[in-house]
Design an enzyme around this catalytic site. Structure first.
Site, PDB file in Angstrom:
ATOM      1  N   HIS A 120      -3.822   1.404   4.249  1.00  0.00           N
ATOM      2  CA  HIS A 120      -2.682   2.297   4.360  1.00  0.00           C
ATOM      3  C   HIS A 120      -1.426   1.481   4.581  1.00  0.00           C
ATOM      4  CE1 HIS A 120      -5.843   5.329   6.098  1.00  0.00           C
ATOM      5  NE2 HIS A 120      -5.999   5.113   4.818  1.00  0.00           N
TER       6      HIS A 120
HETATM    7  C1  FAD Z   1     -12.165   2.304   1.489  1.00  0.00           C
HETATM    8  C2  FAD Z   1     -10.910   3.119   1.389  1.00  0.00           C
HETATM    9  C3  FAD Z   1     -10.862   4.405   1.958  1.00  0.00           C
HETATM   10  C4  FAD Z   1      -9.701   5.165   1.882  1.00  0.00           C
HETATM   11  N1  FAD Z   1      -9.694   6.412   2.428  1.00  0.00           N
HETATM   12  C5  FAD Z   1      -8.561   7.148   2.409  1.00  0.00           C
HETATM   13  C6  FAD Z   1      -8.536   8.446   2.969  1.00  0.00           C
HETATM   14  O1  FAD Z   1      -9.543   8.959   3.466  1.00  0.00           O
HETATM   15  N2  FAD Z   1      -7.369   9.137   2.950  1.00  0.00           N
HETATM   16  C7  FAD Z   1      -6.231   8.609   2.409  1.00  0.00           C
HETATM   17  O2  FAD Z   1      -5.206   9.269   2.442  1.00  0.00           O
HETATM   18  N3  FAD Z   1      -6.241   7.386   1.844  1.00  0.00           N
HETATM   19  C8  FAD Z   1      -7.374   6.648   1.822  1.00  0.00           C
HETATM   20  N4  FAD Z   1      -7.390   5.416   1.240  1.00  0.00           N
HETATM   21  C9  FAD Z   1      -6.146   4.935   0.599  1.00  0.00           C
HETATM   22  C10 FAD Z   1      -6.001   5.493  -0.801  1.00  0.00           C
HETATM   23  O3  FAD Z   1      -7.087   5.084  -1.587  1.00  0.00           O
HETATM   24  C11 FAD Z   1      -4.689   5.012  -1.384  1.00  0.00           C
HETATM   25  O4  FAD Z   1      -3.634   5.506  -0.588  1.00  0.00           O
HETATM   26  C12 FAD Z   1      -4.443   5.470  -2.806  1.00  0.00           C
HETATM   27  O5  FAD Z   1      -5.503   5.177  -3.672  1.00  0.00           O
HETATM   28  C13 FAD Z   1      -3.173   4.799  -3.306  1.00  0.00           C
HETATM   29  O6  FAD Z   1      -2.844   5.265  -4.583  1.00  0.00           O
HETATM   30  P1  FAD Z   1      -2.097   4.303  -5.597  1.00  0.00           P
HETATM   31  O7  FAD Z   1      -2.044   4.992  -6.899  1.00  0.00           O
HETATM   32  O8  FAD Z   1      -0.839   3.833  -4.981  1.00  0.00           O
HETATM   33  O9  FAD Z   1      -3.036   3.021  -5.673  1.00  0.00           O
HETATM   34  P2  FAD Z   1      -4.491   2.936  -6.322  1.00  0.00           P
HETATM   35  O10 FAD Z   1      -5.158   4.237  -6.312  1.00  0.00           O
HETATM   36  O11 FAD Z   1      -5.198   1.799  -5.692  1.00  0.00           O
HETATM   37  O12 FAD Z   1      -4.181   2.559  -7.830  1.00  0.00           O
HETATM   38  C14 FAD Z   1      -3.478   1.395  -8.158  1.00  0.00           C
HETATM   39  C15 FAD Z   1      -4.020   0.859  -9.467  1.00  0.00           C
HETATM   40  O13 FAD Z   1      -3.151  -0.143  -9.962  1.00  0.00           O
HETATM   41  C16 FAD Z   1      -3.919  -1.149 -10.568  1.00  0.00           C
HETATM   42  N5  FAD Z   1      -3.119  -2.388 -10.604  1.00  0.00           N
HETATM   43  C17 FAD Z   1      -2.657  -3.099  -9.549  1.00  0.00           C
HETATM   44  N6  FAD Z   1      -2.000  -4.186  -9.997  1.00  0.00           N
HETATM   45  C18 FAD Z   1      -2.051  -4.158 -11.364  1.00  0.00           C
HETATM   46  C19 FAD Z   1      -1.565  -5.016 -12.385  1.00  0.00           C
HETATM   47  N7  FAD Z   1      -0.875  -6.130 -12.112  1.00  0.00           N
HETATM   48  N8  FAD Z   1      -1.814  -4.671 -13.677  1.00  0.00           N
HETATM   49  C20 FAD Z   1      -2.508  -3.547 -13.980  1.00  0.00           C
HETATM   50  N9  FAD Z   1      -3.009  -2.717 -13.042  1.00  0.00           N
HETATM   51  C21 FAD Z   1      -2.768  -3.019 -11.750  1.00  0.00           C
HETATM   52  C22 FAD Z   1      -5.132  -1.263  -9.687  1.00  0.00           C
HETATM   53  O14 FAD Z   1      -6.207  -1.869 -10.377  1.00  0.00           O
HETATM   54  C23 FAD Z   1      -5.395   0.202  -9.321  1.00  0.00           C
HETATM   55  O15 FAD Z   1      -6.308   0.804 -10.199  1.00  0.00           O
HETATM   56  C24 FAD Z   1      -8.545   4.638   1.261  1.00  0.00           C
HETATM   57  C25 FAD Z   1      -8.595   3.365   0.690  1.00  0.00           C
HETATM   58  C26 FAD Z   1      -9.758   2.607   0.742  1.00  0.00           C
HETATM   59  C27 FAD Z   1      -9.790   1.260   0.114  1.00  0.00           C
END
Ligand code: FAD
Lengths: 587, 243
Positions: free
Chosen positions: A517
């Protein structure tokens, strides 16, 4: 570098935020391509029985996470100190592959208290002009809870979120979170079953203290569910393999289960897997991003994907990195307190106390990602901070989410570390313990920020992002206060024994998992002098560039971040649809 | 090492037939935990596999085996650590991706840090493990005139405690960190990881604590066994049982 045909919207990253925003775009017929560095997990061992249930592979060895050998982050706790890479990722675990970290999250879905959207205004109104310390750059987000409410609602419907409403249109509902901001609708599904430990916690907190705990809302489906796009979820089976795991029973609301399969069936949408984005092609004079440079991991060739609109949705760290490497926006300078990119980097300040209850069968393995029982009395500004010497707070609860024996075993203090006595203690206590946890807020500090490390690079030759971060005085006090409150409840729960009571403090410990987070780095706000993107998530210096994710949060609260992140992403989809039809500064 | 174990093939056959009967192409979790799926095997127990080492040489293996049998002595709860496969587990981890430094960022510059900065050495875990073994054994010979593998159990136990507490000095190696951050976690993983990795033979540690292993359909159990002993805990299931 090979140029490709122009696309209307190019999204970097194929995780949670990207999937939600693409869903809004594609519903409005807008041509969209998503560039994701990883592949699919669901069809592989990670999503299949029996290999799915492998604690060593997915939990301990982090089989689904970003590979630190290829890209990690460095840390220094103060500016004079040299940085050091986190050679293993453990404090937080960025995801990779379709769905991002959202593919293996727990699914706890929160609506943050309304004051979070305008925290500076809120605190100064309640506690006076001097309430906020000079080194705490809290700022309003420029968006109100009311604007986000319909998007929270949509997210809950898309992900089949379970829970019990605490406040429907101003009416406080029994059994829900009494501190939640008014909502239009009840949750789409009823809450999950409560664990035995949760029942004990709830009864104690109510009886002894008058607190009002409630079941954690979340994207673990209670029953079979069909979302507004016709995507289905099965019923959660309480298998205890949720966070860090793909749900093979299709009972967890995740982007790779609910968004991308639907998106890939629509015209004008493309998910391009195995594309490592390396940089942005920025036309400074025109104030536009021409496109996205990426390495095709399958062909080994570099491409330029031009886009009418470019969106960064690649998680907190990559979002910030691409702006810094691209020279887009002024990097934050902690000495002068000027500049914006990298500013307001925040984490969370989490702590826990083990509780051993000899005569109670707590069966930690009968659990799901969202079988937590939580109370909000000491979170945010739900309590009076006058004279406390800190701002912020934390949620407190019993979060039985797994009994996986390598990581989720607890032993009473004083147990020998090996031998027969150690084994006896394991046998004696495994089914009879739980923990009370605090998820504490983290407010920005002038010296907590992200920049590029001058000394370390990733496998693609790009600099690593450097975390300038430590747990500062305000957060140490938050942790001491909330952990103390948690201890009172723990003692009243009739524990045979308690584990050590250790509030979080500095130095920040990179070895301990403290939640994925991390927020900030590309803050949103109404003032270009203190924010990277506008309240519409549009870059101030580059009109066709948008940023979404927790990187736009100006601070972090005591609840998981993905609820507000999702609401912002859905709203951004609608905003970009407007922009595509009528480009210009969005207000 | 000759522990009775559940036999995979008959259960696998059963699940395959059940899956076909249900019109599924692969074994699905919906079949899990049913009475039928838990039918005990009709076949005689098979010999347990996995003796012999991939990574460890004879002296290293002697140290590891002696250590593992101190950490996990044979008693009323489990057979000795070696008989539980714990040394084999460690050997396989060292010989495999983990030992070679998978998911470990191994680029310079190298800067020693605080413990809170985590591992900061250029060695991959297999190399670090072996360097530590040699250093610990040298310290042992200096202190006791014998290799660790030749110590009596009580002396060996005290030596490990001294290692863990940072009381065994070495001119170049931080032996406490070596033991606490690499050796000890591998021991814990050996005990509690799925037996398919070579340790926890016959799911002996899962049985010891009452962890039911893989079964998945707990929708009803969640309510039925809330606050009560869980019967499935006596018969844990592992990956092999469903393969
Ligand atoms: C084990 C775990 C449990 C969690 N549990 C909770 C929960 O219960 N409640 C909650 O609110 N949040 C939880 N989270 C956090 C939640 O998963 C994230 O807040 C959320 O996924 C973030 O969304 P996002 O789209 O910003 O990033 P992500 O969903 O991680 O997506 C980002 C994507 O960008 C891609 N990427 C990154 N850099 C590059 C690049 N240079 N080129 C191409 N692609 C790239 C990555 O591969 C990834 O697929 C948890 C996280 C983890 C790891």
């Amino acid at each position: 570098m090979k140029p490709l045909p122009q696309r209307s919207v190019v999204i970097v990253g194929g995780g949670m935020a990207a999937g939600l925003l693409a869903r809004q775009l594609v519903h409005q017929g807008i041509d969209t391509v998503v560039l994701e560095r990883g592949g699919d997990h669901r069809a592989e061992a990670a999503g299949r029985i029996p290999t799915q249930r492998d604690e060593l592979r997915w939990d301990i060895r982090l089989g689904l996470m970003q590979d630190a050998a290829s890209e990690t982050y460095t840390l220094r706790r103060s500016r004079p100190e040299p940085s050091r890479p986190m050679r293993r990722l453990s404090a937080f675990l960025p995801g990779t592959g379709v769905g991002g970290a959202g593919s293996h999250w727990n699914g706890q879905v929160w609506r943050w208290a309304a004051c979070n959207m305008a925290l500076r205004s809120h605190f100064t109104a309640r506690y006076g002009q001097d309430a906020i310390p000079a080194d705490m750059p809290l700022q309003d987000w420029g968006v109100s809870h009311e604007e986000l409410e319909p998007y929270y609602d949509l997210f809950e419907k898309l992900f089949g979120v379970t829970g019990r409403a605490g406040n429907i249109r101003g009416k406080i509902m029994p059994g829900g979170n009494p501190f939640e901001a008014p909502r239009q609708n009840e949750y789409p599904q009823p809450p999950l079953e409560t664990t035995e430990a949760g029942l004990i916690f709830k009864a104690t907190a109510e009886r002894e203290f008058g607190y009002r705990p409630f079941p954690s809302p979340g994207a673990n489906s209670t029953g079979t569910y069909v979302n507004p796009d016709g995507m289905r979820l099965g019923a959660c089976q309480y298998c205890g393999h949720c966070d860090r795991f793909i749900c093979e029973a299709n009972a967890k609301g995740t982007p790779d289960a609910l968004l991308y399969p639907w998106l890939e069936r629509q015209a004008h949408f493309e998910l391009r897997r195995h594309c490592q984005v390396l940089g942005l092609d920025y036309d400074r004079a025109a104030g536009r991003v021409r496109g996205v440079r990426y390495l095709d991991l399958i062909t080994g060739e570099e491409y330029l994907q031009p886009g009418g609109v470019v969106v960064l949705a690649a998680f907190t760290m990559t979002n910030t990195k691409l702006l810094l490497t691209g020279g887009i926006g002024r990097p934050y300078d902690p000495v002068k307190g000027e500049g914006v990119v990298g500013k307001n980097f925040c984490y969370q300040i989490n702590s826990g106390i083990s509780i051993f209850l000899r005569d109670r069968w707590l069966n930690p393995f009968l659990a799901a990602g969202c079988t937590s029982t939580i109370m909000e009395e000491f979170d945010d500004d739900n309590f009076d901070h006058t004279g406390l010497g800190f701002l912020g707070g934390g949620s407190i609860g019993v979060g039985v989410i797994s009994g996986r024996p390598i990581n989720a075993r607890r032993l009473p203090p004083g147990t020998p570390r090996w031998g027969t006595a150690w084994k006896r203690a394991n046998a004696e206590w495994y089914a009879h313990n739980c923990a009370i946890g605090v998820q504490g807020s983290c407010y920005p500090h002038r010296e907590n920020y992200l920049d590029l490390d001058p000394d370390y690079s990733d496998a693609f030759g790009l600099p690593l992002v450097r975390m300038n971060f430590d747990i500062r005085e305000n957060e140490r006090r938050v942790s001491a206060f909330c952990t103390g409150r948690a201890e009172q409840i723990a003692r009243a729960m009739g524990a045979t024994q308690l584990g050590p009571v250790v509030p979080r403090t500095s130095p920040f410990d990179t070895r301990l998992y403290q939640g994925t987070h991390i927020t900030g780095g590309t803050c949103m706000g109404a003032d270009p002098a203190t924010s990277v993107v506008s309240p519409r998530l549009q870059h101030w210096d580059s009109e066709n560039l948008f940023v979404v994710g927790a990187s736009v949060f100006a601070h972090n609260s005591g609840l998981n971040p993905t609820g507000p992140l999702a609401a912002l992403a859905l709203r951004l989809g609608d905003d970009i649809a407007r922009y595509v039809k009528n480009p210009g500064h969005l207000s | 090492m000759n522990l009775p174990r559940d036999s995979g093939p008959s259960r696998r056959e059963f699940l395959r037939h059940a899956a076909l009967a249900a019109g599924l192409t692969s074994v699905s979790t919906t079949l899990w935990g049913t009475e039928a799926a838990a039918t005990p095997s009709q076949l005689p127990p098979v010999e347990s596999p996995a003796t012999g080492y991939l990574s460890l040489g004879p002296e290293e293996a002697a140290f590891v085996e002696a250590m593992i049998n101190v950490l996990c002595p044979a008693d009323e709860l489990t057979p000795s650590g070696v008989d539980c496969g714990l040394a084999v587990f460690i050997d396989r981890q060292l010989a495999g991706a983990f030992g070679r430094g998978e998911r470990l960022y191994l680029r310079g510059p190298w800067r020693p840090g605080l413990p809170q900065d985590g591992y900061q050495l250029p060695m991959a875990p297999e190399q670090f493990f072996k360097t530590g073994l040699a250093a610990a054994d040298a310290a042992c010979r200096e202190q006791h005139g014998r290799s660790f593998a030749d110590l009596e159990t009580t002396v060996a136990d005290s030596f490990l405690s001294a290692l863990a507490e940072g009381k065994i000095a070495h001119s170049r190696m931080a032996l406490a960190e070596w033991f606490n951050d690499l050796v000890y976690p591998l021991f814990i993983q050996a005990c509690f990881a799925d037996p398919i990795y070579g340790g926890n033979q016959d799911k002996v540690f899962w049985k010891m604590i009452g962890y039911p292993g893989l079964p998945a359909v707990n929708g009803l159990n969640m309510v039925k066994y809330r606050g009560k002993p869980f019967p499935g805990a006596r018969h844990p299931k592992s990956i092999q049982d469903f393969s």
